[in-house]
Design an enzyme around this catalytic site. Structure first.
Site, short mmCIF file in Angstrom:
data_model
loop_
_atom_site.label_atom_id
_atom_site.label_comp_id
_atom_site.label_asym_id
_atom_site.label_seq_id
_atom_site.Cartn_x
_atom_site.Cartn_y
_atom_site.Cartn_z
CG ASP A 53 17.62 4.49 30.94
OD1 ASP A 53 18.02 3.89 31.96
OD2 ASP A 53 16.56 4.19 30.34
CG ASP A 131 18.27 -8.08 28.58
OD1 ASP A 131 17.09 -7.82 28.84
OD2 ASP A 131 18.79 -7.86 27.47
C1 LIG Z 1 14.83 -5.98 30.21
S1 LIG Z 1 15.08 -4.64 29.13
C2 LIG Z 1 14.72 -3.25 30.18
C3 LIG Z 1 14.47 -2.01 29.39
C4 LIG Z 1 14.18 -0.77 30.24
N1 LIG Z 1 15.36 -0.35 30.96
C5 LIG Z 1 13.04 -1.04 31.18
O1 LIG Z 1 13.29 -1.10 32.40
O2 LIG Z 1 11.91 -1.18 30.70
C6 LIG Z 1 16.85 -4.53 28.99
C7 LIG Z 1 17.29 -3.70 27.81
O3 LIG Z 1 18.70 -3.58 27.79
C8 LIG Z 1 19.16 -3.75 26.46
N2 LIG Z 1 20.56 -4.21 26.53
C9 LIG Z 1 21.01 -5.43 26.91
N3 LIG Z 1 22.35 -5.48 26.88
C10 LIG Z 1 22.78 -4.24 26.49
C11 LIG Z 1 24.04 -3.65 26.27
N4 LIG Z 1 25.17 -4.37 26.44
N5 LIG Z 1 24.09 -2.36 25.87
C12 LIG Z 1 22.96 -1.64 25.68
N6 LIG Z 1 21.73 -2.14 25.86
C13 LIG Z 1 21.63 -3.42 26.28
C14 LIG Z 1 18.22 -4.78 25.87
O4 LIG Z 1 18.21 -4.79 24.46
C15 LIG Z 1 16.89 -4.32 26.48
O5 LIG Z 1 16.25 -3.37 25.68
#
Ligand SMILES: C[S@@+](CC[C@H](N)C(=O)[O-])C[C@H]1O[C@@H](n2cnc3c(N)ncnc32)[C@H](O)[C@@H]1O
Length: 239
Positions: A53, A131
């Site tokens: 994930d 994001d």
């Molecule tokens: C809007 S949140 C969604 C979290 C989860 N997937 C949900 O649907 O509840 C997006 C997540 O992706 C992480 N994220 C953003 N860019 C990333 C990257 N390049 N690698 C890993 N994680 C990332 C952020 O820190 C955040 O926790």
């Protein structure tokens, strides 16, 4: 004290853990790929099929699967916010789960290095409500860049699946465009079973995963539509 057996500085009872809302994945501190873990140390059986994930946030979604899904599978969460990873991995250890692991990684630059070393098959990759980085000049901060899409497809086992979803149509369409472009090796699944089909635009009408992510729940409570699409690898790719 409730957490006495684990006196971790981040998890003391009553202590508020401050976690940044966003980070900039293009900043130099996130540019180096994260090294893969010793798979036999993090998973009881590192030969099991793996679900990854990407941008797993709090990790609740994967922990639920690791505890409740009947599948013989390992679960790996990649998350760029270290404190979130520390907190989630604390709970994994508390629960004694040996089929789920969370690690800090900028997935865009680290996925290939990490996943290509996994000894078992890669059976499912999810990117759920990433994001959005709305401004055009920030689109390069979005997690699913062409190199990541290529790496996902390359590393997936035959029959392996990809699930994407977003509450922002433009973001979902952006991810969709990248995977639709690979129709020679990835087939769009337009019907998961008789109860779960796609609308006329090709978006799945419901969540195929039994449980919703935190962002998904929040967005649906606000009345948003979730755009979802699923793919299956039908042929091997050689780069
Ligand atoms: C809007 S949140 C969604 C979290 C989860 N997937 C949900 O649907 O509840 C997006 C997540 O992706 C992480 N994220 C953003 N860019 C990333 C990257 N390049 N690698 C890993 N994680 C990332 C952020 O820190 C955040 O926790």
């Amino acid at each position: 004290m409730f957490y006495q057996s684990h006196p971790s500085s981040i998890m003391q009872r009553g202590q508020h853990l401050r976690i940044r809302q966003h980070v900039n994945p293009l900043s130099s501190s996130f540019s180096e790929p994260t090294e893969p873990p010793e798979w036999k140390e993090v998973f009881e059986d590192p030969m099991l099929p793996l679900m990854v994930d990407i941008g797993c946030g709090s990790g609740r979604f994967l922990i639920w699967h690791a505890k409740n899904s009947g599948e013989r599978r390992n679960y790996l969460g990649l998350e760029i916010r270290q404190k979130l990873v520390d907190r989630t991995q604390f709970w994994v250890n508390e629960l004694g789960l040996r089929n789920v692991y969370f690690m800090f990684a900028n997935a865009t630059v680290s996925f290939e290095r990490i996943v290509s070393t996994y000894p078992g098959p890669l059976s499912l990759v999810s990117i759920l409500c990433p994001d959005p980085h709305f401004k055009k000049r920030h689109h390069k901060r979005r997690v699913l860049q062409p190199s990541l899409a290529d790496s996902i497809i390359k590393n997936l086992s035959l029959g392996g699946q990809v699930l994407i979803q977003s509450d922002v149509l433009e973001v979902a369409a952006d991810m969709r465009e990248r995977f639709d472009a690979c129709s020679d090796v990835l087939e769009h699944i337009d019907c998961v079973d008789k109860d779960l089909q796609c609308d006329k635009e090709g978006w799945l009408l419901d969540n195929p995963m039994e449980i919703r992510t935190e962002r998904e729940i929040h967005a649906e409570l606000e009345g948003a539509i979730i755009y979802r699409r699923m793919y299956q690898k039908t042929r091997d790719v050689y780069y």
